[in-house]
Design a protein around this motif. Structure first.
Motif, PDB file in Angstrom:
ATOM      1  N   UNK A 124      23.561 -17.392  26.801  1.00 13.87           N
ATOM      2  CA  UNK A 124      24.991 -17.601  26.615  1.00 13.87           C
ATOM      3  C   UNK A 124      25.411 -16.811  25.382  1.00 13.87           C
ATOM      4  N   UNK A 125      26.528 -16.129  25.509  1.00 16.11           N
ATOM      5  CA  UNK A 125      27.022 -15.311  24.401  1.00 16.11           C
ATOM      6  C   UNK A 125      28.397 -15.814  24.000  1.00 16.11           C
ATOM      7  N   UNK A 126      28.561 -16.071  22.728  1.00 13.87           N
ATOM      8  CA  UNK A 126      29.850 -16.556  22.214  1.00 13.87           C
ATOM      9  C   UNK A 126      30.784 -15.380  21.993  1.00 13.87           C
ATOM     10  N   UNK A 127      32.002 -15.542  22.459  1.00 11.03           N
ATOM     11  CA  UNK A 127      33.033 -14.563  22.170  1.00 11.03           C
ATOM     12  C   UNK A 127      33.301 -14.622  20.676  1.00 11.03           C
ATOM     13  N   UNK A 128      33.342 -13.492  19.983  1.00 12.31           N
ATOM     14  CA  UNK A 128      33.561 -13.511  18.526  1.00 12.31           C
ATOM     15  C   UNK A 128      34.844 -14.215  18.095  1.00 12.31           C
ATOM     16  N   UNK A 129      35.830 -14.335  18.989  1.00 10.39           N
ATOM     17  CA  UNK A 129      37.077 -15.016  18.621  1.00 10.39           C
ATOM     18  C   UNK A 129      37.006 -16.519  18.839  1.00 10.39           C
TER      19      UNK A 129
END
Length: 103
Positions: free
Chosen positions: A39-44
């Motif tokens: 899972x990758x978190x959106x930087x925003x």
């Protein structure tokens, strides 16, 4: 006939730079399968590690589940009668007898 077994499952979570990776290992005593997920978190987005853990772990378990069903389908094909023509690959379970042949 009663049948009881214990399978061991280990889940490992790793987080690095906004990406959570999960590895789930199933040990049946005779077979070991490993599922992977990420899972990758959106930087925003807000940094909520639990969400990344849940997504990565869920995806790893889905991967493991797919592998386990694939193994079961191969095992079924190894012990079942030849396909009846309705489907070369049953979803799950034993093939149904062909009703038109009285089976």
């Amino acid at each position: 006939m009663p049948h009881t077994v214990e399978w061991k499952v280990s889940l490992y979570l790793f987080e690095e730079e906004g990406t959570t990776k999960a590895r789930v290992v199933l040990n049946t005593g005779t077979t070991e399968l490993t599922g992977h997920g990420a899972a990758r978190r959106n930087p925003t987005d807000m940094d909520v590690p639990e969400i990344g853990d849940e997504l990565a772990a869920g995806r790893a378990m889905q991967d493991l589940g797919r592998q386990l069903v694939d193994v079961a389908e191969r095992d079924i094909q190894g012990v079942a009668a030849p396909p009846t023509g309705r489907s070369a690959r049953p979803e799950t379970g034993w093939p149904l007898p062909d009703e038109t042949q009285g089976g």
